[in-house]
Design a protein around this motif. Structure first.
Motif, PDB file in Angstrom:
ATOM      1  N   GLN A   1       0.843  -1.180   0.000  1.00 35.20           N
ATOM      2  CA  GLN A   1       0.000   0.000   0.000  1.00 35.20           C
ATOM      3  C   GLN A   1       0.888   1.242   0.000  1.00 35.20           C
ATOM      4  O   GLN A   1       1.755   1.401   0.843  1.00 35.20           O
ATOM      5  N   VAL A   2       0.633   2.120  -0.940  1.00 31.38           N
ATOM      6  CA  VAL A   2       1.411   3.345  -1.043  1.00 31.38           C
ATOM      7  C   VAL A   2       0.819   4.404  -0.119  1.00 31.38           C
ATOM      8  O   VAL A   2      -0.389   4.601  -0.077  1.00 31.38           O
ATOM      9  N   HIS A   3       1.681   5.066   0.611  1.00 30.21           N
ATOM     10  CA  HIS A   3       1.267   6.164   1.473  1.00 30.21           C
ATOM     11  C   HIS A   3       2.021   7.424   1.078  1.00 30.21           C
ATOM     12  O   HIS A   3       3.229   7.369   0.808  1.00 30.21           O
ATOM     13  N   VAL A   4       1.299   8.520   1.037  1.00 29.01           N
ATOM     14  CA  VAL A   4       1.887   9.811   0.708  1.00 29.01           C
ATOM     15  C   VAL A   4       1.615  10.760   1.872  1.00 29.01           C
ATOM     16  O   VAL A   4       0.454  10.959   2.250  1.00 29.01           O
ATOM     17  N   VAL A   5       2.649  11.317   2.416  1.00 30.18           N
ATOM     18  CA  VAL A   5       2.501  12.246   3.538  1.00 30.18           C
ATOM     19  C   VAL A   5       3.152  13.565   3.159  1.00 30.18           C
ATOM     20  O   VAL A   5       4.375  13.632   2.957  1.00 30.18           O
ATOM     21  N   ASP A   6       2.345  14.586   3.052  1.00 34.13           N
ATOM     22  CA  ASP A   6       2.888  15.914   2.762  1.00 34.13           C
ATOM     23  C   ASP A   6       2.893  16.743   4.050  1.00 34.13           C
ATOM     24  O   ASP A   6       2.006  16.611   4.889  1.00 34.13           O
ATOM     25  N   SER A   7       3.895  17.570   4.176  1.00 34.45           N
ATOM     26  CA  SER A   7       4.077  18.348   5.402  1.00 34.45           C
ATOM     27  C   SER A   7       4.894  19.589   5.105  1.00 34.45           C
ATOM     28  O   SER A   7       5.419  19.758   3.999  1.00 34.45           O
ATOM     29  N   GLY A   8       5.017  20.428   6.122  1.00 33.21           N
ATOM     30  CA  GLY A   8       5.857  21.618   6.010  1.00 33.21           C
ATOM     31  C   GLY A   8       5.096  22.916   5.875  1.00 33.21           C
ATOM     32  O   GLY A   8       5.703  23.993   5.865  1.00 33.21           O
ATOM     33  N   GLY A   9       3.783  22.846   5.783  1.00 38.85           N
ATOM     34  CA  GLY A   9       3.011  24.067   5.668  1.00 38.85           C
ATOM     35  C   GLY A   9       3.078  24.891   6.946  1.00 38.85           C
ATOM     36  O   GLY A   9       3.256  24.358   8.040  1.00 38.85           O
ATOM     37  N   ASP A  10       2.917  26.184   6.788  1.00 39.58           N
ATOM     38  CA  ASP A  10       3.018  27.093   7.942  1.00 39.58           C
ATOM     39  C   ASP A  10       2.452  28.441   7.552  1.00 39.58           C
ATOM     40  O   ASP A  10       2.028  28.651   6.398  1.00 39.58           O
ATOM     41  N   SER A  11       2.452  29.359   8.505  1.00 37.24           N
ATOM     42  CA  SER A  11       2.044  30.740   8.254  1.00 37.24           C
ATOM     43  C   SER A  11       3.295  31.597   8.183  1.00 37.24           C
ATOM     44  O   SER A  11       4.119  31.562   9.107  1.00 37.24           O
ATOM     45  N   VAL A  12       3.432  32.363   7.118  1.00 34.21           N
ATOM     46  CA  VAL A  12       4.608  33.208   6.929  1.00 34.21           C
ATOM     47  C   VAL A  12       4.183  34.572   6.419  1.00 34.21           C
ATOM     48  O   VAL A  12       3.064  34.746   5.919  1.00 34.21           O
ATOM     49  N   GLN A  13       5.099  35.511   6.517  1.00 27.61           N
ATOM     50  CA  GLN A  13       4.868  36.840   5.966  1.00 27.61           C
ATOM     51  C   GLN A  13       5.190  36.815   4.473  1.00 27.61           C
ATOM     52  O   GLN A  13       5.974  35.989   3.997  1.00 27.61           O
ATOM     53  N   ALA A  14       4.585  37.738   3.761  1.00 26.48           N
ATOM     54  CA  ALA A  14       4.898  37.876   2.343  1.00 26.48           C
ATOM     55  C   ALA A  14       6.397  38.099   2.165  1.00 26.48           C
ATOM     56  O   ALA A  14       7.020  38.831   2.946  1.00 26.48           O
ATOM     57  N   GLY A  15       6.953  37.457   1.166  1.00 24.39           N
ATOM     58  CA  GLY A  15       8.387  37.524   0.939  1.00 24.39           C
ATOM     59  C   GLY A  15       9.153  36.413   1.623  1.00 24.39           C
ATOM     60  O   GLY A  15      10.356  36.228   1.371  1.00 24.39           O
ATOM     61  N   GLY A  16       8.480  35.672   2.476  1.00 23.28           N
ATOM     62  CA  GLY A  16       9.128  34.592   3.208  1.00 23.28           C
ATOM     63  C   GLY A  16       9.281  33.328   2.382  1.00 23.28           C
ATOM     64  O   GLY A  16       8.923  33.284   1.196  1.00 23.28           O
ATOM     65  N   SER A  17       9.804  32.305   3.039  1.00 23.88           N
ATOM     66  CA  SER A  17      10.095  31.036   2.357  1.00 23.88           C
ATOM     67  C   SER A  17       9.562  29.867   3.173  1.00 23.88           C
ATOM     68  O   SER A  17       9.448  29.946   4.404  1.00 23.88           O
ATOM     69  N   LEU A  18       9.265  28.799   2.477  1.00 26.23           N
ATOM     70  CA  LEU A  18       8.872  27.547   3.116  1.00 26.23           C
ATOM     71  C   LEU A  18       9.360  26.394   2.255  1.00 26.23           C
ATOM     72  O   LEU A  18       9.532  26.551   1.042  1.00 26.23           O
ATOM     73  N   ARG A  19       9.572  25.251   2.891  1.00 26.73           N
ATOM     74  CA  ARG A  19       9.878  24.042   2.144  1.00 26.73           C
ATOM     75  C   ARG A  19       8.871  22.972   2.529  1.00 26.73           C
ATOM     76  O   ARG A  19       8.786  22.571   3.689  1.00 26.73           O
ATOM     77  N   LEU A  20       8.129  22.520   1.548  1.00 22.08           N
ATOM     78  CA  LEU A  20       7.185  21.437   1.761  1.00 22.08           C
ATOM     79  C   LEU A  20       7.858  20.110   1.429  1.00 22.08           C
ATOM     80  O   LEU A  20       8.700  20.035   0.539  1.00 22.08           O
ATOM     81  N   SER A  21       7.456  19.087   2.166  1.00 21.57           N
ATOM     82  CA  SER A  21       8.009  17.752   1.937  1.00 21.57           C
ATOM     83  C   SER A  21       6.900  16.777   1.552  1.00 21.57           C
ATOM     84  O   SER A  21       5.766  16.909   2.013  1.00 21.57           O
ATOM     85  N   CYS A  22       7.262  15.815   0.735  1.00 22.36           N
ATOM     86  CA  CYS A  22       6.328  14.776   0.310  1.00 22.36           C
ATOM     87  C   CYS A  22       7.041  13.440   0.476  1.00 22.36           C
ATOM     88  O   CYS A  22       7.929  13.105  -0.314  1.00 22.36           O
ATOM     89  N   ALA A  23       6.663  12.705   1.503  1.00 21.94           N
ATOM     90  CA  ALA A  23       7.289  11.414   1.771  1.00 21.94           C
ATOM     91  C   ALA A  23       6.408  10.299   1.214  1.00 21.94           C
ATOM     92  O   ALA A  23       5.219  10.229   1.527  1.00 21.94           O
ATOM     93  N   VAL A  24       7.004   9.453   0.407  1.00 23.25           N
ATOM     94  CA  VAL A  24       6.277   8.356  -0.227  1.00 23.25           C
ATOM     95  C   VAL A  24       6.786   7.030   0.342  1.00 23.25           C
ATOM     96  O   VAL A  24       7.987   6.769   0.339  1.00 23.25           O
ATOM     97  N   SER A  25       5.899   6.215   0.823  1.00 15.48           N
ATOM     98  CA  SER A  25       6.293   4.914   1.351  1.00 15.48           C
ATOM     99  C   SER A  25       5.433   3.818   0.732  1.00 15.48           C
ATOM    100  O   SER A  25       4.386   4.091   0.160  1.00 15.48           O
ATOM    101  N   GLY A  26       5.926   2.571   0.868  1.00 12.74           N
ATOM    102  CA  GLY A  26       5.181   1.449   0.341  1.00 12.74           C
ATOM    103  C   GLY A  26       5.311   1.265  -1.150  1.00 12.74           C
ATOM    104  O   GLY A  26       4.568   0.489  -1.760  1.00 12.74           O
ATOM    105  N   TYR A  27       6.303   1.945  -1.750  1.00 13.18           N
ATOM    106  CA  TYR A  27       6.488   1.860  -3.196  1.00 13.18           C
ATOM    107  C   TYR A  27       7.964   1.691  -3.460  1.00 13.18           C
ATOM    108  O   TYR A  27       8.775   2.532  -3.085  1.00 13.18           O
TER     109      TYR A  27
END
Length: 125
Positions: free
Chosen positions: A1-27
């Protein structure tokens, strides 16, 4: 069974940065295509960035030059680096996986057979 977990979202000010992650397992087969989509309140979900099985990326015009999609195959994880964030980037971001052999990595949602639960990104002005 494939599982996809996305994370890393947050609240930031305009001009800021974020890194989202996508972890895939079971594949454990060939390299799948990864897509990031987003849905803002009251709007339809739209494609943001994709990477195909050859590592070729594609970006929506609205994020070109600001978002970068990469993947670490050893960790079965894809990353969406977002810089110079704008209030209009506010949305729930979803990671999706297309496990078809030689997938194309396009923005057609029906190509993606596994989806993460979504992670909220909020950009304030």
């Amino acid at each position: 069974q494939v599982h996809v977990v996305d994370s890393g979202g947050d609240s930031v000010q305009a001009g800021g940065s974020l890194r989202l992650s996508c972890a895939v397992s079971g594949y454990t087969y060939y390299t799948p295509c990864i897509g990031w989509f987003r849905q803002a309140p009251g709007k339809e979900r739209e494609g943001v960035a994709t990477i195909d099985s050859d590592g070729v990326t594609m970006y929506a015009d609205s994020v070109k030059g600001r978002f970068t999609l990469s993947q670490d195959n050893a960790k079965n994880t894809a990353y969406l680096q977002m810089i110079s964030l704008k209030p209009e980037d506010t949305a729930v971001y979803y990671c999706a996986v297309d496990t078809e052999w030689r997938c194309s990595g396009g923005f057609e949602e029906y190509d993606y057979n596994y989806w993460g639960q979504g992670t909220q990104v909020t950009v304030s002005s």
